[in-house]
Scaffold this active site. Structure first.
Site, short mmCIF file in Angstrom:
data_model
loop_
_atom_site.label_atom_id
_atom_site.label_comp_id
_atom_site.label_asym_id
_atom_site.label_seq_id
_atom_site.Cartn_x
_atom_site.Cartn_y
_atom_site.Cartn_z
N ASP A 9 6.02 5.17 -7.66
CA ASP A 9 5.51 4.18 -6.87
C ASP A 9 4.13 5.01 -6.45
OD1 ASP A 9 4.72 2.07 -5.10
OD2 ASP A 9 6.55 2.53 -3.67
N GLU A 11 2.39 5.03 -2.73
CA GLU A 11 1.93 5.71 -1.42
C GLU A 11 2.27 6.71 -1.30
OE1 GLU A 11 2.18 0.99 -1.72
OE2 GLU A 11 3.56 2.67 -2.29
N HIS A 62 4.55 0.37 -8.79
CA HIS A 62 3.72 0.00 -7.61
C HIS A 62 3.00 -1.50 -7.84
CE1 HIS A 62 0.82 0.50 -4.05
NE2 HIS A 62 -0.14 -0.05 -5.04
N HIS A 106 7.78 6.03 -0.77
CA HIS A 106 7.14 5.68 0.76
C HIS A 106 8.34 5.26 1.88
CE1 HIS A 106 7.22 1.45 0.86
NE2 HIS A 106 6.62 1.67 -0.39
N HIS A 118 6.19 0.71 4.73
CA HIS A 118 6.50 -0.88 4.62
C HIS A 118 7.75 -1.11 3.79
CE1 HIS A 118 4.26 0.11 0.93
NE2 HIS A 118 4.87 -0.73 0.42
N GLU A 136 12.59 0.28 0.28
CA GLU A 136 12.77 0.47 -1.12
C GLU A 136 13.38 1.65 -1.85
OE1 GLU A 136 8.61 0.09 -2.49
OE2 GLU A 136 8.06 -1.05 -0.77
#
Length: 276
Positions: A9, A11, A62, A106, A118, A136
């Site tokens: 990912d 972030e 991502h 994240h 998020h 996630e």
């Protein structure tokens, strides 16, 4: 020869603190892509330090799954990119995978202060599996566990690391930044972060047989709080998905985590459909 899947990912990549660095429509994105690719290369190097004969897959995980710079990625791996695809962020996951590594992950929504926290995207406010809130990290760890595969490493900010350890206490984590807020963190030099990522990846692969895969009891009750009532309206057209608790929550009972995970992916896609 162990088979290893790296899910990347953005972030949680070292030095990244703002969505302008992760959004293809913003001017800082190209720099973010370079940082992401460099972090993943450091992890790849660590995997091969521990297991020179490893079979390594990298899943770009991502956004639209087209972020890593293929021409700059370590030549020893195979890259899975693009969407939609089976298993989403864990594209390439199968029962013969021996270990999964979450890189640049994240924390979930509501767990701040955490960098760009998020849950999947702005359309999803919250996800619960059998009553337990997950982001996630939890969703993907549960899907890996369904296939009997342990999550052996996570990199991201300190909050994301704690989120995985709450689910998989024996996993290895590498905190590449300390969260100060949604768009602020105390960071280290990228070269230092990559050294730690390489060392952490090597240590995690060496310990992979000691990590127990996350297990979620079946059947799985999935609850999703959605931002848009229009998305809820559309979601109820999916067989087995019902509206509960007013306008924003939908519920689905799946045979197992894999079925629940597929429904989450479908809900995210439906959220992109705007009412006429």
């Amino acid at each position: 020869m162990p088979k290893v899947l790296i899910s990347a990912d953005m972030e949680g990549v070292s030095s990244i603190v703002h969505s302008a660095e992760t959004n293809p429509e913003r001017h800082e994105y190209e720099r973010g892509r370079a940082l992401m690719t460099a972090d993943v290369n450091a992890v790849i190097a660590g995997v091969f330090d521990a297991e020179p004969s490893a079979d390594v897959l990298v899943a770009d995980a991502h956004g639209l799954f087209r972020n890593l710079l293929p021409e700059d990625l370590d030549e020893r791996v195979r890259l899975i990119r693009g969407r939609p695809r089976p298993h989403g962020m864990l594209g390439g996951l199968a029962d013969d995978v021996d270990a999964v590594l979450f890189i640049g992950y994240h924390a979930r929504a509501g767990s701040g202060p955490a960098v760009i926290a998020h849950t999947i995207n702005d359309a999803v406010l919250s996800v619960r599996l059998n009553g337990r809130e997950v982001g996630e990290i939890g969703l993907n760890a549960a899907l890996a566990g369904h296939h009997g595969v342990p999550v052996v490493l996570l990199s991201g900010d300190d909050v994301a690391c704690a989120e995985l350890l709450d689910l998989v206490p024996t996993a290895t984590t590498v905190a590449v930044k300390r969260a100060l807020g949604q768009a602020a963190a105390e960071t280290m030099h990228p070269a230092v972060a990559r050294d730690r990522l390489r060392q952490g990846a090597g240590a995690a692969i060496r310990r992979r047989t000691q990590i127990v895969p996350l297990s979620i009891t079946s059947p799985v009750t999935l609850e999703v709080d959605l931002y848009s009532p229009a998305t809820v309206d559309t979601a109820t057209l999916i067989p087995g998905v019902d509206r509960v608790d007013g306008a924003r929550t939908v519920v689905f009972t799946g045979r197992d985590v894999a079925e629940a995970y597929d429904v989450v992916q479908l809900l995210v896609l439906l959220a992109q459909v705007k009412p006429g």
